[in-house]
Design a protein around this motif. Sequence first.
Motif, PDB file in Angstrom:
ATOM      1  N   ALA A 102       0.826  -1.217   0.000  1.00 43.50           N
ATOM      2  CA  ALA A 102       0.000   0.000   0.000  1.00 43.50           C
ATOM      3  C   ALA A 102       0.854   1.258   0.000  1.00 43.50           C
ATOM      4  O   ALA A 102       0.426   2.312  -0.486  1.00 43.50           O
ATOM      5  CB  ALA A 102      -0.926  -0.005   1.202  1.00 43.50           C
ATOM      6  N   GLY A 103       2.046   1.173   0.512  1.00 48.53           N
ATOM      7  CA  GLY A 103       2.951   2.317   0.551  1.00 48.53           C
ATOM      8  C   GLY A 103       4.372   1.839   0.727  1.00 48.53           C
ATOM      9  O   GLY A 103       4.619   0.667   1.041  1.00 48.53           O
ATOM     10  N   PRO A 104       5.356   2.712   0.523  1.00 52.73           N
ATOM     11  CA  PRO A 104       6.757   2.300   0.613  1.00 52.73           C
ATOM     12  C   PRO A 104       7.223   2.135   2.051  1.00 52.73           C
ATOM     13  O   PRO A 104       6.633   2.666   2.994  1.00 52.73           O
ATOM     14  CB  PRO A 104       7.499   3.455  -0.066  1.00 52.73           C
ATOM     15  N   SER A 105       8.309   1.387   2.176  1.00 51.84           N
ATOM     16  CA  SER A 105       9.023   1.266   3.438  1.00 51.84           C
ATOM     17  C   SER A 105      10.407   1.867   3.268  1.00 51.84           C
ATOM     18  O   SER A 105      10.795   2.262   2.172  1.00 51.84           O
ATOM     19  CB  SER A 105       9.124  -0.201   3.864  1.00 51.84           C
ATOM     20  N   LEU A 106      11.148   1.929   4.353  1.00 51.41           N
ATOM     21  CA  LEU A 106      12.497   2.500   4.320  1.00 51.41           C
ATOM     22  C   LEU A 106      13.541   1.393   4.281  1.00 51.41           C
ATOM     23  O   LEU A 106      13.435   0.397   4.996  1.00 51.41           O
ATOM     24  CB  LEU A 106      12.744   3.360   5.549  1.00 51.41           C
ATOM     25  N   VAL A 107      14.546   1.560   3.430  1.00 46.44           N
ATOM     26  CA  VAL A 107      15.739   0.722   3.465  1.00 46.44           C
ATOM     27  C   VAL A 107      16.940   1.658   3.473  1.00 46.44           C
ATOM     28  O   VAL A 107      16.853   2.812   3.037  1.00 46.44           O
ATOM     29  CB  VAL A 107      15.818  -0.251   2.271  1.00 46.44           C
ATOM     30  N   SER A 108      18.071   1.148   3.955  1.00 40.10           N
ATOM     31  CA  SER A 108      19.246   2.013   4.060  1.00 40.10           C
ATOM     32  C   SER A 108      20.494   1.297   3.599  1.00 40.10           C
ATOM     33  O   SER A 108      20.590   0.068   3.628  1.00 40.10           O
ATOM     34  CB  SER A 108      19.441   2.484   5.506  1.00 40.10           C
ATOM     35  N   THR A 109      21.449   2.090   3.138  1.00 42.01           N
ATOM     36  CA  THR A 109      22.810   1.643   2.897  1.00 42.01           C
ATOM     37  C   THR A 109      23.701   2.428   3.857  1.00 42.01           C
ATOM     38  O   THR A 109      23.203   3.182   4.700  1.00 42.01           O
ATOM     39  CB  THR A 109      23.230   1.910   1.442  1.00 42.01           C
ATOM     40  N   ALA A 110      24.993   2.269   3.715  1.00 43.88           N
ATOM     41  CA  ALA A 110      25.905   3.020   4.581  1.00 43.88           C
ATOM     42  C   ALA A 110      25.825   4.511   4.327  1.00 43.88           C
ATOM     43  O   ALA A 110      26.168   5.315   5.208  1.00 43.88           O
ATOM     44  CB  ALA A 110      27.339   2.535   4.383  1.00 43.88           C
ATOM     45  N   THR A 111      25.339   4.915   3.147  1.00 41.83           N
ATOM     46  CA  THR A 111      25.358   6.336   2.789  1.00 41.83           C
ATOM     47  C   THR A 111      23.989   6.945   2.529  1.00 41.83           C
ATOM     48  O   THR A 111      23.853   8.166   2.540  1.00 41.83           O
ATOM     49  CB  THR A 111      26.217   6.558   1.527  1.00 41.83           C
ATOM     50  N   MET A 112      22.952   6.113   2.264  1.00 40.34           N
ATOM     51  CA  MET A 112      21.665   6.645   1.821  1.00 40.34           C
ATOM     52  C   MET A 112      20.487   5.946   2.492  1.00 40.34           C
ATOM     53  O   MET A 112      20.550   4.771   2.847  1.00 40.34           O
ATOM     54  CB  MET A 112      21.510   6.456   0.296  1.00 40.34           C
ATOM     55  N   TRP A 113      19.382   6.711   2.649  1.00 40.10           N
ATOM     56  CA  TRP A 113      18.057   6.157   2.913  1.00 40.10           C
ATOM     57  C   TRP A 113      17.292   6.116   1.594  1.00 40.10           C
ATOM     58  O   TRP A 113      17.429   7.026   0.765  1.00 40.10           O
ATOM     59  CB  TRP A 113      17.280   7.034   3.898  1.00 40.10           C
ATOM     60  N   HIS A 114      16.476   5.067   1.398  1.00 41.20           N
ATOM     61  CA  HIS A 114      15.675   4.949   0.183  1.00 41.20           C
ATOM     62  C   HIS A 114      14.244   4.531   0.528  1.00 41.20           C
ATOM     63  O   HIS A 114      14.028   3.784   1.491  1.00 41.20           O
ATOM     64  CB  HIS A 114      16.248   3.893  -0.764  1.00 41.20           C
TER      65      HIS A 114
END
Length: 408
Positions: free
Chosen positions: A273-285
Motif C-alpha cells: 500500500a505504501g513504501p518502506s524504508l531501506v538504508s545503505t551506509a550512505t543513503m536512505w531509500h
Amino acid sequence: MIERAMGSQKLAAQLLESYEPGSSFFFASPRRTLLARGTFATVPHPGGTDSLSRLPERVAAVLHEARQADHDIPVAVGAVPFDGRISAQLVVPQTIQRAGPLVFEPGAVPHLAPVSRYTVRPVPEPAAYLNGVARALKLMEHGPLRKVVLSRSLHLRAAAPIDLRQLLRNLAQRNPTGYTFAVDLPPQLAEAGGTGGRTLIGASPELLVSRNGLQALANPLAGSAARSADPSEDQARAAALLKSPKDLHEHAVVIEAVVEAMRPYCKNLVVPAGPSLVSTATMWHLSSRITGELADPSISSLTLAVALHPTPAVCGHPTELAQETIDAIEPFERGFYTGTVGWCDANGDGQWAVTIRCAEADENSLRLFAGAGIVAGSKPESELAETEAKFRTMLQAMGLGQGVEAQP
C-alpha cells in the motif's frame, strides 16, 4: 561446467577472495554468492532497434546450445547497458561456483590502502548539472514529462594501479544487504589513454527483478536522502523521507510503471500500500517489494528484466520522452551505468540488479556515476547534493572519505 554447492559462509568468503579482474564474474546478493570464470560461449549482438527485446531469445538459444554440448547447468552472466541499442556483455562461463551470502565479522573494518593522489574531473561540472536540472523542470511545466533521472560522472585517474580486488572486498563489506558485482567489459569500451580492458564494479542497493521457479520479485527504490553520522539527525532524515510529498510522488511514478510492466507476465501481483524504508551506509531509500506468480514457466528472469528496463527509477516517465531528455541534457554516454547486471540459468531462474553505485575501471582510472530523480518540486541544489551523497558508496570504498576535490 563445474558447479559446486557451497553453503557455508567461509566458502562464500573464499569466492570473494578468488575473484580475479579480467577473467572472472562476481555477483553477491543478500542470499547467495556467485563466482564465474572463463568463457564457454558469448551471447551475440545482432544490432538493430529491437536488439534489447530479442536478448532473452538469444540468451535462451546460447544456453540451449551449451546444454546440447554437455555443458552442465549452463548460466548466462554479465551486464546489459542502459541503451538497448548497445551490445550487452553476456557470456556462458566455463565454470561457476555458488555459496550462501557473504557474512563479515561484526565490527570488521574494510582494509583501506594508502590513498593514491587522484586527478578528478567532474562531467558535467556542478554548475552545468544545476542548469540541466533547471532545464528538465521547465520541460515538466510545459509538457507531459513527469520524471527524468539526470546523472553525473567523476573521472578519477591515479598514478598507481588500482587494486580492484581490494575495492570489491571493501564494497562487499560496506554494503552487506546490497548486490556487489564485478563484470569484465570489452576492450573497445576503454577510454582514450586506457589499457584496453575495463571492469564494471559496484554495490547496488536495488534489485531490478529475480525469478525463482514461478515466483517473481521486483524491488524498486525511488526517493532518497543522505545518511547522517549523527544518530538523531539520521533518524530525522529517514522520517522526513517517509513523509516527503516530492519523494512519495517520485516513488509512486516508479511503482506504477513497474506494476504495468510486470502485469502481463503474472497471474497476480502483490503491491504494498505504501513504501518502506531501506538504508545503505550512505543513503536512505523508499522501497517497495512487488511479488507475483508467473503465468507461464517459460518466462525467464531475463525476460522480466528486459520488460522492466529501464524503470523510471533510472530513466524517467514517460520512458521515451525521458530518454530523449537524458540524451539532450547529459553530456556523456552512460554505457552500462543504469543498466542491469546479474545472471540467468537455463531454467529461467536468476537475479538482476540495477547497475548503480558503480564505476567503470581500468588499470589507473575509474569513471564513477551518480544520478537523481527530477520531478515537479525538485530543487536543483538538493538534486546535486543527492548525487554527491551517492558518489560516497564508491569513494568510501576507495578510501577517499566523504568526497574528493578536483585536482589540476
